[in-house]
Write a protein that holds these residues in place. Structure first.
Motif, PDB file in Angstrom:
ATOM      1  N   HIS A  70       0.761  -1.157  -0.037  1.00 37.27           N
ATOM      2  CA  HIS A  70      -0.290   0.057  -0.009  1.00 37.27           C
ATOM      3  C   HIS A  70       0.817   1.326   0.018  1.00 37.27           C
ATOM      4  O   HIS A  70       0.494   2.317  -0.631  1.00 37.27           O
ATOM      5  CB  HIS A  70      -0.864   0.167   1.177  1.00 37.27           C
ATOM      6  CG  HIS A  70      -1.975  -1.061   1.084  1.00 37.27           C
ATOM      7  ND1 HIS A  70      -3.043  -1.176   0.407  1.00 37.27           N
ATOM      8  CD2 HIS A  70      -1.892  -2.284   1.818  1.00 37.27           C
ATOM      9  CE1 HIS A  70      -3.837  -2.216   0.515  1.00 37.27           C
ATOM     10  NE2 HIS A  70      -3.139  -2.876   1.485  1.00 37.27           N
ATOM     11  N   LYS A  73       1.865   2.035  -3.281  1.00 40.10           N
ATOM     12  CA  LYS A  73       0.655   2.268  -4.182  1.00 40.10           C
ATOM     13  C   LYS A  73       0.206   1.126  -5.347  1.00 40.10           C
ATOM     14  O   LYS A  73      -0.313   1.382  -6.279  1.00 40.10           O
ATOM     15  CB  LYS A  73       0.619   3.777  -4.924  1.00 40.10           C
ATOM     16  CG  LYS A  73       1.059   4.686  -4.155  1.00 40.10           C
ATOM     17  CD  LYS A  73       0.027   5.058  -2.990  1.00 40.10           C
ATOM     18  CE  LYS A  73       0.496   6.467  -2.344  1.00 40.10           C
ATOM     19  NZ  LYS A  73      -0.474   6.525  -0.960  1.00 40.10           N
ATOM     20  N   GLN A  75      -1.655  -1.191  -4.962  1.00 38.88           N
ATOM     21  CA  GLN A  75      -3.073  -1.126  -5.083  1.00 38.88           C
ATOM     22  C   GLN A  75      -3.998  -0.659  -6.195  1.00 38.88           C
ATOM     23  O   GLN A  75      -5.122  -1.003  -6.681  1.00 38.88           O
ATOM     24  CB  GLN A  75      -3.949  -1.265  -3.757  1.00 38.88           C
ATOM     25  CG  GLN A  75      -4.050   0.498  -3.552  1.00 38.88           C
ATOM     26  CD  GLN A  75      -2.603   0.802  -2.941  1.00 38.88           C
ATOM     27  OE1 GLN A  75      -1.811   0.327  -2.531  1.00 38.88           O
ATOM     28  NE2 GLN A  75      -3.004   1.859  -1.702  1.00 38.88           N
ATOM     29  N   HIS A  76      -3.290   0.282  -6.810  1.00 35.43           N
ATOM     30  CA  HIS A  76      -3.740   1.072  -7.847  1.00 35.43           C
ATOM     31  C   HIS A  76      -3.040   0.848  -9.142  1.00 35.43           C
ATOM     32  O   HIS A  76      -3.619   1.455 -10.090  1.00 35.43           O
ATOM     33  CB  HIS A  76      -3.736   2.748  -7.383  1.00 35.43           C
ATOM     34  CG  HIS A  76      -4.394   3.122  -5.981  1.00 35.43           C
ATOM     35  ND1 HIS A  76      -5.676   2.780  -5.591  1.00 35.43           N
ATOM     36  CD2 HIS A  76      -3.650   3.863  -4.924  1.00 35.43           C
ATOM     37  CE1 HIS A  76      -5.749   3.090  -4.464  1.00 35.43           C
ATOM     38  NE2 HIS A  76      -4.892   4.009  -4.047  1.00 35.43           N
ATOM     39  N   ASP A  77      -2.447   0.098  -9.387  1.00 36.20           N
ATOM     40  CA  ASP A  77      -1.445  -0.169 -10.452  1.00 36.20           C
ATOM     41  C   ASP A  77      -1.987  -1.551 -11.239  1.00 36.20           C
ATOM     42  O   ASP A  77      -1.939  -2.659 -10.531  1.00 36.20           O
ATOM     43  CB  ASP A  77      -0.059  -0.135 -10.160  1.00 36.20           C
ATOM     44  CG  ASP A  77       0.731  -0.087 -11.168  1.00 36.20           C
ATOM     45  OD1 ASP A  77       0.293  -0.529 -12.535  1.00 36.20           O
ATOM     46  OD2 ASP A  77       2.020   0.221 -11.230  1.00 36.20           O
ATOM     47  N   LEU A  98      -6.656  -4.915  -7.573  1.00 36.18           N
ATOM     48  CA  LEU A  98      -7.668  -3.967  -8.099  1.00 36.18           C
ATOM     49  C   LEU A  98      -9.016  -4.620  -7.976  1.00 36.18           C
ATOM     50  O   LEU A  98     -10.235  -3.797  -7.633  1.00 36.18           O
ATOM     51  CB  LEU A  98      -7.523  -3.717  -9.313  1.00 36.18           C
ATOM     52  CG  LEU A  98      -6.269  -2.482  -9.546  1.00 36.18           C
ATOM     53  CD1 LEU A  98      -6.162  -2.416 -11.149  1.00 36.18           C
ATOM     54  CD2 LEU A  98      -6.750  -1.212  -8.706  1.00 36.18           C
TER      55      LEU A  98
END
Length: 434
Positions: A70, A73, A75-77, A98
């Motif tokens: 986290h 980042k 979790q956004h990729d 995701l």
């Protein structure tokens, strides 16, 4: 602890693999750990794992703590949706892709041999000084061949890095190799303290202009010294007939080539704590001599068969005035460009230039001949190379010096022990895998 250590452990599978389970209790079998990924995305690609009864092919991501997922980042990729296993030292929280599905995790902390951790901690926590190798107390376990091969690898990496800078310059100059040689040589004649202003001077005085006046040493000097800001009238130059003549010549040429507003100022050059032989006007006069005597820079630097040929290339005689002046209007006997300075130019210009050209034309055999020039040069001695030599590293030629400097700056200082063959060997010899 650094992630590099866990990368190393996973890549070589240096952990207890008996009864492997994920944090969720699934039975895990590592069929293939995958390949290290040097680009953006997960750490290992094309791994092959069996989780329970299902075989998976995908990526492996490695962190010290699971929560780093986290923090980075991930979790956004979308790149990390292909991760089939999260390898961590400490599982402080679950992580998800995701789509919300949880990524299976393997905890390494209880599976690492104490001897392996101890050796790693000794490397990581060693006192960091310019004169100390992190692994110095442990070098007794490393064979000479490992030291030599790692220094050679570091040397090639250092040469390739310098060649990449030349290649980028070549692109910026419209793939003109002659102009590339001129710009690279100009910057190198600054010898660290004045490399930046000399590089800017090369930009302010294009080779196309100099080419038209290479036959006339006086006009070359007028252009170079005028654009460098050294021809202004002051108490030293007011009655100096030679500098006055250069100033008049430069005024004509500046108007002819519309050089107004591009010249450097004298205060932009560094003179502080320098021997007079290294003063910028001295180096500029030596550069002017090379440009005058060697009309085809690139061809000469590319085709020189050996170091003696390159010594003759760089020892072009300066004009009478600059043999007797350190600065405009300031007399003093000036020595010729010395062998040690030429060695720096060969190391930082000739070799990278040849390697960049070899890569450009697809002739890798030229790389070997370019690097071989360094073996013809004497070793450089400073506090860094001497520290390595004291620990038994080979140090006979400039190739050895460059390799040791590259090893120090590229691996020892940033503590990239896990990516170094020496550090890897130390861990292998000091561990006991359960």
């Amino acid at each position: 602890m650094q992630e590099d250590f866990l990368h190393y452990v996973w890549q070589h599978q240096y952990f207890d693999k008996a009864e492997l389970h994920t944090t969720a209790g699934e039975v895990l079998t590592v069929l293939r750990p995958g390949m290290r990924n040097s680009d953006a995305g997960p750490d290992f690609l094309n791994a092959r794992l069996q989780l329970g009864e299902v075989e998976w092919n995908g990526a492996v991501e490695i962190h010290i703590r699971a929560s780093d997922w986290h923090r980075h980042k991930h979790q956004h990729d979308p790149k990390y949706d292909q991760v089939v296993l999260h390898v961590v030292f400490e599982a402080d929280q679950p992580v998800c892709r995701l789509d919300g599905s949880e990524v299976p995790a393997l905890v390494l902390a209880p599976r690492l041999a104490p001897e392996l951790l101890h050796s790693y901690e000794r490397l990581l926590l060693a006192t960091d000084t310019a004169d100390t190798l992190p692994c110095a107390p442990l070098l007794g376990t490393v064979p000479d061949i490992t030291r030599v091969s790692m220094a050679e690898r570091a040397l090639l990496e250092r040469v390739e890095q310098k060649a990449a800078v030349v290649a980028e310059l070549h692109q910026q100059l419209g793939q003109d190799w002659e102009a590339t040689a001129y710009h690279a040589l100009a910057g190198a004649f600054g010898f660290q303290k004045n490399s930046e202003p000399l590089a800017r001077l090369a930009k302010a005085l294009p080779l196309g202009i100099l080419r038209r006046h290479r036959h006339d040493a006086r006009q070359l000097e007028a252009l170079l010294f005028g654009q460098a800001g050294f021809l202004t009238e002051n108490e030293n130059t007011r009655t100096d007939a030679y500098i006055t003549g250069l100033r008049q010549e430069f005024e004509f040429l500046r108007h002819k080539y519309s050089l107004h507003g591009t010249a450097l100022a004298a205060h932009e050059w560094n003179f502080l704590r320098m021997r007079p032989a290294n003063f910028p006007p001295v180096r500029l006069a030596q550069l002017a001599a090379v440009l005058h005597a060697r009309p085809a820079l690139f061809d000469a630097l590319l085709s020189a068969a050996d170091v003696p040929t390159l010594l003759r290339f760089f020892q072009a005689p300066t004009t009478d005035y600059w043999r007797g002046h350190y600065r405009p209007g300031v007399p003093g006997k000036v020595p010729t460009l010395g062998k040690s300075s030429i060695q720096v130019l060969i190391t930082n210009v000739v070799v990278p230039l040849r390697v960049a050209y070899a890569r450009h034309v697809g002739q890798p055999e030229l790389v070997e001949s370019a690097v071989a020039l360094l073996s013809q040069l004497s070793a450089e001695h400073n506090h860094i190379t001497d520290a390595y030599a004291a620990q038994g590293f080979v140090h006979r030629t400039a190739a050895d010096s460059q390799g040791l400097l590259a090893l120090h700056r590229g691996y020892c200082v940033p503590r990239r022990c896990m990516q170094c063959a020496i550090g890897s060997r130390i861990l292998q010899r000091n561990m006991a895998i359960r």
